[in-house]
Motif scaffolding. Structure first.
Motif, PDB file in Angstrom:
ATOM      1  N   THR A  13       0.830  -1.207   0.000  1.00  0.00           N
ATOM      2  CA  THR A  13       0.000   0.000   0.000  1.00  0.00           C
ATOM      3  C   THR A  13       0.862   1.253   0.000  1.00  0.00           C
ATOM      4  N   SER A  14       1.960   1.208   0.734  1.00  0.00           N
ATOM      5  CA  SER A  14       2.868   2.352   0.757  1.00  0.00           C
ATOM      6  C   SER A  14       3.514   2.566  -0.604  1.00  0.00           C
ATOM      7  N   GLY A  15       3.869   1.462  -1.273  1.00  0.00           N
ATOM      8  CA  GLY A  15       4.449   1.573  -2.606  1.00  0.00           C
ATOM      9  C   GLY A  15       3.492   2.215  -3.590  1.00  0.00           C
ATOM     10  N   TYR A  16       2.223   1.848  -3.510  1.00  0.00           N
ATOM     11  CA  TYR A  16       1.217   2.455  -4.378  1.00  0.00           C
ATOM     12  C   TYR A  16       0.967   3.912  -3.982  1.00  0.00           C
ATOM     13  N   GLY A  17       1.069   4.197  -2.692  1.00  0.00           N
ATOM     14  CA  GLY A  17       0.766   5.537  -2.209  1.00  0.00           C
ATOM     15  C   GLY A  17       1.649   6.614  -2.806  1.00  0.00           C
TER      16      GLY A  17
ATOM     17  N   ASN B 157       4.314   8.337   3.335  1.00  0.00           N
ATOM     18  CA  ASN B 157       3.207   7.476   3.755  1.00  0.00           C
ATOM     19  C   ASN B 157       2.830   7.657   5.215  1.00  0.00           C
ATOM     20  N   LEU B 158       3.626   8.367   5.981  1.00  0.00           N
ATOM     21  CA  LEU B 158       3.226   8.689   7.344  1.00  0.00           C
ATOM     22  C   LEU B 158       1.911   9.467   7.357  1.00  0.00           C
ATOM     23  N   PHE B 159       1.625  10.144   6.252  1.00  0.00           N
ATOM     24  CA  PHE B 159       0.445  11.006   6.177  1.00  0.00           C
ATOM     25  C   PHE B 159      -0.685  10.375   5.368  1.00  0.00           C
ATOM     26  N   ARG B 160      -0.569   9.104   5.057  1.00  0.00           N
ATOM     27  CA  ARG B 160      -1.619   8.423   4.303  1.00  0.00           C
ATOM     28  C   ARG B 160      -2.915   8.402   5.102  1.00  0.00           C
ATOM     29  N   ASP B 161      -4.027   8.704   4.433  1.00  0.00           N
ATOM     30  CA  ASP B 161      -5.365   8.715   5.039  1.00  0.00           C
ATOM     31  C   ASP B 161      -5.490   9.729   6.176  1.00  0.00           C
ATOM     32  N   GLU B 162      -4.726  10.807   6.097  1.00  0.00           N
ATOM     33  CA  GLU B 162      -4.779  11.846   7.125  1.00  0.00           C
ATOM     34  C   GLU B 162      -5.493  13.092   6.589  1.00  0.00           C
ATOM     35  N   ILE B 163      -6.207  13.763   7.464  1.00  0.00           N
ATOM     36  CA  ILE B 163      -6.753  15.091   7.175  1.00  0.00           C
ATOM     37  C   ILE B 163      -6.053  16.061   8.112  1.00  0.00           C
ATOM     38  N   LEU B 164      -5.211  16.910   7.568  1.00  0.00           N
ATOM     39  CA  LEU B 164      -4.344  17.772   8.359  1.00  0.00           C
ATOM     40  C   LEU B 164      -5.000  19.118   8.625  1.00  0.00           C
ATOM     41  N   ASN B 165      -4.566  19.741   9.694  1.00  0.00           N
ATOM     42  CA  ASN B 165      -4.952  21.120   9.967  1.00  0.00           C
ATOM     43  C   ASN B 165      -4.119  22.036   9.083  1.00  0.00           C
TER      44      ASN B 165
ATOM     45  N   ILE C  81      23.397  13.861  -8.593  1.00  0.00           N
ATOM     46  CA  ILE C  81      23.526  13.640  -7.151  1.00  0.00           C
ATOM     47  C   ILE C  81      22.269  14.051  -6.377  1.00  0.00           C
ATOM     48  N   SER C  82      21.304  14.671  -7.058  1.00  0.00           N
ATOM     49  CA  SER C  82      20.067  15.045  -6.379  1.00  0.00           C
ATOM     50  C   SER C  82      18.969  15.308  -7.388  1.00  0.00           C
ATOM     51  N   SER C  83      17.747  14.941  -7.013  1.00  0.00           N
ATOM     52  CA  SER C  83      16.546  15.344  -7.748  1.00  0.00           C
ATOM     53  C   SER C  83      15.612  16.011  -6.755  1.00  0.00           C
ATOM     54  N   VAL C  84      15.110  17.186  -7.113  1.00  0.00           N
ATOM     55  CA  VAL C  84      14.181  17.923  -6.264  1.00  0.00           C
ATOM     56  C   VAL C  84      12.887  18.087  -7.045  1.00  0.00           C
ATOM     57  N   SER C  85      11.778  17.579  -6.500  1.00  0.00           N
ATOM     58  CA  SER C  85      10.539  17.476  -7.280  1.00  0.00           C
ATOM     59  C   SER C  85       9.324  17.964  -6.518  1.00  0.00           C
ATOM     60  N   ASN C  86       8.361  18.478  -7.300  1.00  0.00           N
ATOM     61  CA  ASN C  86       7.031  18.794  -6.795  1.00  0.00           C
ATOM     62  C   ASN C  86       6.055  17.830  -7.458  1.00  0.00           C
ATOM     63  N   PHE C  87       5.294  17.107  -6.646  1.00  0.00           N
ATOM     64  CA  PHE C  87       4.324  16.145  -7.161  1.00  0.00           C
ATOM     65  C   PHE C  87       2.916  16.730  -7.204  1.00  0.00           C
ATOM     66  N   GLU C  88       2.779  17.971  -6.736  1.00  0.00           N
ATOM     67  CA  GLU C  88       1.471  18.612  -6.628  1.00  0.00           C
ATOM     68  C   GLU C  88       0.513  17.666  -5.882  1.00  0.00           C
ATOM     69  N   THR C  89      -0.683  17.403  -6.428  1.00  0.00           N
ATOM     70  CA  THR C  89      -1.655  16.560  -5.706  1.00  0.00           C
ATOM     71  C   THR C  89      -1.587  15.091  -6.120  1.00  0.00           C
ATOM     72  N   TYR C  90      -0.620  14.741  -6.996  1.00  0.00           N
ATOM     73  CA  TYR C  90      -0.613  13.391  -7.575  1.00  0.00           C
ATOM     74  C   TYR C  90      -0.455  12.313  -6.503  1.00  0.00           C
ATOM     75  N   GLN C  91       0.556  12.469  -5.628  1.00  0.00           N
ATOM     76  CA  GLN C  91       0.727  11.496  -4.546  1.00  0.00           C
ATOM     77  C   GLN C  91      -0.378  11.630  -3.511  1.00  0.00           C
ATOM     78  N   ALA C  92      -0.767  12.858  -3.222  1.00  0.00           N
ATOM     79  CA  ALA C  92      -1.778  13.092  -2.188  1.00  0.00           C
ATOM     80  C   ALA C  92      -3.094  12.403  -2.532  1.00  0.00           C
TER      81      ALA C  92
END
Length: 423
Positions: A205-209, A240-248, A352-363
């Protein structure tokens, strides 16, 4: 994962954007919308069937109470037929929903408008370069020869114990590796990131997340008996620590950093460009992960780029930044900046580094949301970046800092190493 309503609202825009990835999005998105229409129609039919069945059940109860058993039994036959129809419709609905979900998993993120079109890494756009490329001694060597010469990394021992791509760090090589990890973590925490330690194995599930599955399933090490995966990056367990979370909303930004070993199969590559530390199956990396309000995520991305730039300036390594083209963009990313260090001994650039914005795709995959000021649930934006991946940074240091007397240690690392030269 793309949102269905966004596909409906911006279908033509998405089709045009996917062309940057060299993907014909028209048929893909049409199939998604057709399946969603079929899902909705089936759901409507199921709801109507259940409603009719419930209505008849109430009528049957009233008929029995009124002593009209014959009429009640006649209606019972009809409810039996409706229940069978409901069962079939429910199974059909589940099948359509699963097919729709699997199809959505196959569609990559929509590239940001600034992403250049292109097919390969040769089409990436260089946007920044800094640092002087050093002039090396006449008999300068690549890092794998230096590692052998100074007995600091043993690639053959790794083959003996595990296989190719699993080096053994020794003596000052191990201490330099540990120094880099501590230095990166200190820089990140000083910049406001909270250090955490996370598991090195994750469930499916984390891999899919976060989008590693199903896209990169062949690159991940799978522990079959437990159905767990060795992490390819700390991004996976942290996000994935934030999976299924609704944050303030007031909690933004959420900024984490973590050191972990990373595991990637990446089999089938040969030649000097993957020798030594250039490509490994197990390597160390310090990661940055941010969860942001959508309105501030690109400002945060710029801040992450500046943060990595500061680290490379302190290490005094020549580097450049590339804006990845559509064909080289990661599956889940909307915009990625790659950092590359110049390896003087190899006469080539090393990522040596990749810096990325996923927008809402992972969320959307994670169901990671927040409550806005009106109390409505919205998807957050997620970002991540390497700060930094150690193997090629170490390669760059060994090669660019080599002298006739040994390998100098970058000044900023000397307090962490406890020595200033490898001799």
């Amino acid at each position: 994962m793309l949102q269905l309503q966004a596909i409906r609202d911006h279908k033509d825009t998405f089709i045009k954007a996917l062309k940057k990835r060299n993907i014909d999005g028209a048929s893909l998105l049409e199939n998604v919308l057709d399946l969603d229409d079929k899902r909705k129609a089936t759901q409507t039919q199921l709801d109507a069937t259940l409603a009719e069945s419930n209505k008849l059940s109430k009528e049957i109860g009233l008929l029995f109470k009124s002593g009209k058993g014959q009429e009640a039994n006649a209606l019972k036959e009809k409810t039996g037929s409706l229940k069978e129809s409901s069962k079939q419709l429910g199974e059909q609905l589940n099948s359509i929903a699963e097919e729709l979900q699997n199809l959505l998993y196959q569609i990559p993120n929509i590239p940001h408008e600034s992403v250049p079109a292109g097919s390969t890494d040769e089409d990436n756009e260089e946007i920044f370069r800094e640092g002087d490329i050093p002039t090396l001694i006449n008999d300068a060597q690549p890092h794998w020869e230096l590692a052998k010469k100074y007995d600091i990394i043993d690639f053959e021992l790794g083959v003996k114990v595990t296989g190719a791509g699993f080096p053994v760090y020794k003596g000052k090589g191990a201490r330099l590796q540990r120094a880099l990890i501590a230095y990166f973590l200190d820089k990140n925490t000083a910049a406001g990131y909270t250090e955490i330690q996370v598991p090195h194995l994750v469930n499916e599930t984390s891999g899919y997340g976060t989008g590693q599955l199903p896209d990169k399933e062949g690159q991940m090490y799978h522990v079959g008996d437990d159905d767990l995966y060795l992490i390819p990056t700390a991004e996976v367990p942290i996000t994935n620590l934030f999976r299924d979370e609704i944050l303030n909303e007031q909690k933004f930004p959420i900024c984490y950093t973590a050191y972990t070993p990373c595991f990637r199969r990446e089999a089938g590559s040969y030649g000097a460009h993957v020798r030594g530390l250039n490509r490994l199956h197990q390597f160390d990396k310090v990661e940055l992960v941010r969860v942001e309000h959508p309105e501030k995520s690109y400002q945060a991305l710029d801040g992450m780029v500046e943060h990595v730039k500061e680290i490379l300036r302190e290490l005094k390594l020549p580097y450049r930044i590339l804006r990845l083209c559509g064909g080289d963009l990661g599956f889940t990313s909307a915009l990625t900046f790659d950092f590359e260090v110049f390896s003087t001994a190899q006469d080539r650039w090393l990522e040596i580094s990749s810096v990325s914005n996923f927008e809402t795709y992972q969320a959307n995959r994670l169901k990671l949301r927040y409550k806005d000021e009106n109390g409505k649930s919205q998807f957050a934006h997620t970002l991540n970046g390497s700060s930094l991946a150690l193997p090629r940074v170490l390669a760059g240091i060994l090669e660019n800092y080599q002298t006739a007397e040994g390998i100098q240690i970058p000044e900023v690392l000397i307090p962490y190493c406890g020595f200033d030269k490898i001799e």
